[in-house]
Design an enzyme around this catalytic site. Structure first.
Site, PDB file in Angstrom:
ATOM      1  N   GLU A  44      25.066  -9.657-153.223  1.00 52.58           N
ATOM      2  CA  GLU A  44      25.093  -8.583-154.222  1.00 52.58           C
ATOM      3  C   GLU A  44      26.515  -8.395-154.760  1.00 52.58           C
ATOM      4  OE1 GLU A  44      23.392  -5.157-152.342  1.00 52.58           O
ATOM      5  OE2 GLU A  44      21.479  -6.165-151.997  1.00 52.58           O
ATOM      6  N   ARG A  67      17.611  -6.296-146.214  1.00 57.28           N
ATOM      7  CA  ARG A  67      18.839  -6.961-146.640  1.00 57.28           C
ATOM      8  C   ARG A  67      18.475  -8.327-147.247  1.00 57.28           C
ATOM      9  NH1 ARG A  67      21.082  -2.781-146.592  1.00 57.28           N
ATOM     10  NH2 ARG A  67      22.849  -2.097-145.340  1.00 57.28           N
ATOM     11  N   HIS A 114      19.529  -2.502-155.595  1.00 51.00           N
ATOM     12  CA  HIS A 114      19.814  -1.851-154.303  1.00 51.00           C
ATOM     13  C   HIS A 114      19.818  -0.318-154.461  1.00 51.00           C
ATOM     14  CE1 HIS A 114      21.930  -2.536-150.179  1.00 51.00           C
ATOM     15  NE2 HIS A 114      21.273  -1.385-150.182  1.00 51.00           N
TER      16      HIS A 114
HETATM   17  P1  NAP Z   1      15.873   0.439-137.250  1.00 48.87           P
HETATM   18  O1  NAP Z   1      15.264   1.755-136.965  1.00 48.87           O
HETATM   19  O2  NAP Z   1      16.945  -0.069-136.365  1.00 48.87           O
HETATM   20  O3  NAP Z   1      14.693  -0.618-137.345  1.00 48.87           O
HETATM   21  C1  NAP Z   1      14.947  -1.993-137.444  1.00 48.87           C
HETATM   22  C2  NAP Z   1      13.641  -2.742-137.211  1.00 48.87           C
HETATM   23  O4  NAP Z   1      13.927  -4.144-137.355  1.00 48.87           O
HETATM   24  C3  NAP Z   1      13.069  -2.521-135.817  1.00 48.87           C
HETATM   25  O5  NAP Z   1      11.677  -2.383-135.901  1.00 48.87           O
HETATM   26  C4  NAP Z   1      13.419  -3.809-135.094  1.00 48.87           C
HETATM   27  O6  NAP Z   1      12.396  -4.009-134.172  1.00 48.87           O
HETATM   28  C5  NAP Z   1      13.372  -4.827-136.228  1.00 48.87           C
HETATM   29  N1  NAP Z   1      14.165  -6.013-135.951  1.00 48.87           N
HETATM   30  C6  NAP Z   1      15.501  -6.116-135.753  1.00 48.87           C
HETATM   31  N2  NAP Z   1      15.849  -7.394-135.510  1.00 48.87           N
HETATM   32  C7  NAP Z   1      14.710  -8.116-135.565  1.00 48.87           C
HETATM   33  C8  NAP Z   1      14.420  -9.488-135.394  1.00 48.87           C
HETATM   34  N3  NAP Z   1      15.376 -10.386-135.132  1.00 48.87           N
HETATM   35  N4  NAP Z   1      13.132  -9.884-135.497  1.00 48.87           N
HETATM   36  C9  NAP Z   1      12.140  -8.987-135.740  1.00 48.87           C
HETATM   37  N5  NAP Z   1      12.362  -7.665-135.933  1.00 48.87           N
HETATM   38  C10 NAP Z   1      13.632  -7.239-135.832  1.00 48.87           C
HETATM   39  O7  NAP Z   1      16.521   0.418-138.713  1.00 48.87           O
HETATM   40  P2  NAP Z   1      16.057   1.242-140.014  1.00 48.87           P
HETATM   41  O8  NAP Z   1      16.737   2.546-140.027  1.00 48.87           O
HETATM   42  O9  NAP Z   1      14.588   1.173-140.135  1.00 48.87           O
HETATM   43  O10 NAP Z   1      16.748   0.321-141.160  1.00 48.87           O
HETATM   44  C11 NAP Z   1      16.466  -1.046-141.246  1.00 48.87           C
HETATM   45  C12 NAP Z   1      17.412  -1.747-142.200  1.00 48.87           C
HETATM   46  O11 NAP Z   1      17.047  -1.459-143.541  1.00 48.87           O
HETATM   47  C13 NAP Z   1      18.877  -1.308-142.126  1.00 48.87           C
HETATM   48  O12 NAP Z   1      19.563  -1.950-141.083  1.00 48.87           O
HETATM   49  C14 NAP Z   1      19.399  -1.721-143.496  1.00 48.87           C
HETATM   50  O13 NAP Z   1      19.903  -3.032-143.438  1.00 48.87           O
HETATM   51  C15 NAP Z   1      18.163  -1.682-144.379  1.00 48.87           C
HETATM   52  N6  NAP Z   1      18.210  -0.593-145.367  1.00 48.87           N
HETATM   53  C16 NAP Z   1      18.210  -0.873-146.700  1.00 48.87           C
HETATM   54  C17 NAP Z   1      18.268   0.147-147.624  1.00 48.87           C
HETATM   55  C18 NAP Z   1      18.270  -0.117-149.095  1.00 48.87           C
HETATM   56  O14 NAP Z   1      18.912   0.633-149.825  1.00 48.87           O
HETATM   57  N7  NAP Z   1      17.579  -1.129-149.569  1.00 48.87           N
HETATM   58  C19 NAP Z   1      18.341   1.466-147.201  1.00 48.87           C
HETATM   59  C20 NAP Z   1      18.319   1.721-145.836  1.00 48.87           C
HETATM   60  C21 NAP Z   1      18.258   0.696-144.922  1.00 48.87           C
HETATM   61  P3  NAP Z   1      12.619  -4.188-132.600  1.00 48.87           P
HETATM   62  O15 NAP Z   1      13.849  -3.430-132.227  1.00 48.87           O
HETATM   63  O16 NAP Z   1      11.399  -3.689-131.932  1.00 48.87           O
HETATM   64  O17 NAP Z   1      12.767  -5.654-132.521  1.00 48.87           O
HETATM   65  C1  8YV Z   2      22.978   2.214-149.298  1.00 50.40           C
HETATM   66  C2  8YV Z   2      21.707   0.973-147.426  1.00 50.40           C
HETATM   67  O1  8YV Z   2      22.799   1.578-150.510  1.00 50.40           O
HETATM   68  O2  8YV Z   2      21.799   2.636-145.766  1.00 50.40           O
HETATM   69  C3  8YV Z   2      21.790   1.440-146.024  1.00 50.40           C
HETATM   70  O3  8YV Z   2      21.830   0.566-145.130  1.00 50.40           O
HETATM   71  O4  8YV Z   2      21.609  -0.174-147.693  1.00 50.40           O
HETATM   72  C4  8YV Z   2      21.711   1.974-148.533  1.00 50.40           C
HETATM   73  O5  8YV Z   2      21.212   3.193-148.134  1.00 50.40           O
HETATM   74  C5  8YV Z   2      24.309   1.803-148.752  1.00 50.40           C
HETATM   75  O6  8YV Z   2      24.457   1.890-147.428  1.00 50.40           O
HETATM   76  C6  8YV Z   2      25.418   2.666-149.341  1.00 50.40           C
HETATM   77  O7  8YV Z   2      25.728   2.310-150.597  1.00 50.40           O
END
Ligand code: NAP
Ligand code: 8YV
Length: 321
Positions: A260, A231, A278
């Protein structure tokens, strides 16, 4: 018998509506500060399918809502505290997008380090002529030490994809993952000091706000590379713009931004930044899988009495018959 009413505020993937329309009554409304629903209609709504934010004030308008199915794994726009207080179950779409987002992270990393988007733009602009060549990329992935800020579902997939590149991998999370074969750093600053490349894949929470700040960027240094697929909230964009302009940071690859779809000029201007709108999960198959999970959560809740992927803040207190 009348069908269960599902609210859809604003746009959502067409597949969600296709999957739901035969089982439920769909009530589609525009995204507005206050949802344009009369009391009778609002009182009939028992489920929600939504892409994007869902404020607590909207929950207050829906006295009988039981479940809110959110499109996306990140649910930072959802007032989960209010949902938990009201006994509403919130679901997200974990796992089905891990591979796509991890693949995008690797693509963005290579594009940033090897300057490939500018090389293509140079070719398309007609610059490739006998005796000309695009400048050598300043950086190489070879021999890099990569730090993962986040080693959850997606972070772990990124790490697995990095292994064949023969780079060293380390990570920072809140707590050590003892099963992970990578070096753990208890603070982000210590991780940034140890590595030359940082990939951020953490959620938007109060604790992650602007944690990638001037100190972290300085620790990465002039040969340092930042990639963010989590994010934009996590990055101090002013500090990043300054570091890219001065050369204090080598390069950045960003899929996500603080506000965004607005991208600050300090990130648009420097040549050492690769910017994506994104799109990390944005392929047709992955978005279909996400849409299916939104629909399946609602169907499972109303037909089997339990959601498939409730978020941890709203465990399923209400077990339906
Ligand atoms: P997840 O399985 O919940 O993993 C989150 C990771 O972040 C865990 O390793 C957690 O580690 C760490 N974390 C959380 N708070 C923290 C902090 N304060 N300091 C250090 N580490 C921290 O989530 P995920 O499914 O991998 O997704 C992660 C994030 O990616 C989503 O929440 C979303 O915002 C973003 N995302 C973006 C896109 C995109 O389109 N660009 C797509 C999908 C997801 P611990 O629990 O061990 O601390
Ligand atoms: C998507 C994301 O862009 O899953 C997330 O957290 O950031 C992305 O996969 C969004 O959620 C839907 O437009």
């Amino acid at each position: 018998m009348s069908r269960i009413a599902i609210l859809v505020p604003g746009k959502i993937h067409e597949r969600v509506l296709e999957r739901l329309k035969d089982r439920f009554e769909i009530i589609a409304v525009a995204r507005e500060q206050k949802l344009a629903l009369d009391g009778g209609t609002a009182g009939r709504i028992r489920g929600v399918a939504v892409s994007g934010a869902f404020p607590g004030a909207w929950m207050d308008q829906l006295p009988d809502v039981e479940v809110i199915a959110s499109f996306g794994v990140g649910y930072d726009g959802m007032d989960v505290k209010r949902a938990a207080e009201k006994g509403i179950v919130v679901t997200n779409t974990p796992d089905v997008l891990n591979d796509e987002v991890a693949d995008t992270a690797i693509g963005l990393l290579l594009n940033t380090i090897r300057d490939l988007p500018r090389a293509e733009a140079w070719l398309r602009a007609g610059n490739w002529k006998p005796g000309t060549a695009f400048p050598l990329s300043r950086f190489s992935l070879k021999g890099r030490h990569i730090g993962l800020y986040g080693l959850g579902r997606i972070g772990l997939e990124i790490a697995k994809r990095l292994e064949p590149f023969k780079v060293k991998i380390s990570y920072h999370t809140r707590s050590r993952h003892s099963d992970a074969p990578y070096d753990y750093y208890p603070t982000l600053k210590e991780l940034a000091e140890a590595v030359d490349t940082l990939i951020a894949i953490v959620p938007k929470t109060p604790q992650t706000h602007k944690t990638i700040d001037a100190n972290v960027l300085a620790a990465l240094g002039p040969n340092g590379v930042l990639v963010n697929v989590g994010r934009g909230w996590t990055v101090d964009e002013e500090a990043l713009s300054a570091a890219l302009a001065s050369g204090a940071l080598g390069a950045a690859g960003l899929d996500v931004f603080y506000e965004e779809p607005s991208v600050p000029s300090g990130l648009l201007e420097p040549a050492n930044a690769v910017l994506l709108p994104h799109v990390a999960s944005a392929s047709v198959p992955t978005r279909i899988a996400m849409a299916d999970l939104v629909a399946d959560n609602l169907i499972s809740w109303f037909e089997k009495g339990a959601a498939l992927t409730p978020v941890p803040e709203t465990p399923q207190k209400i077990q339906r018959d």
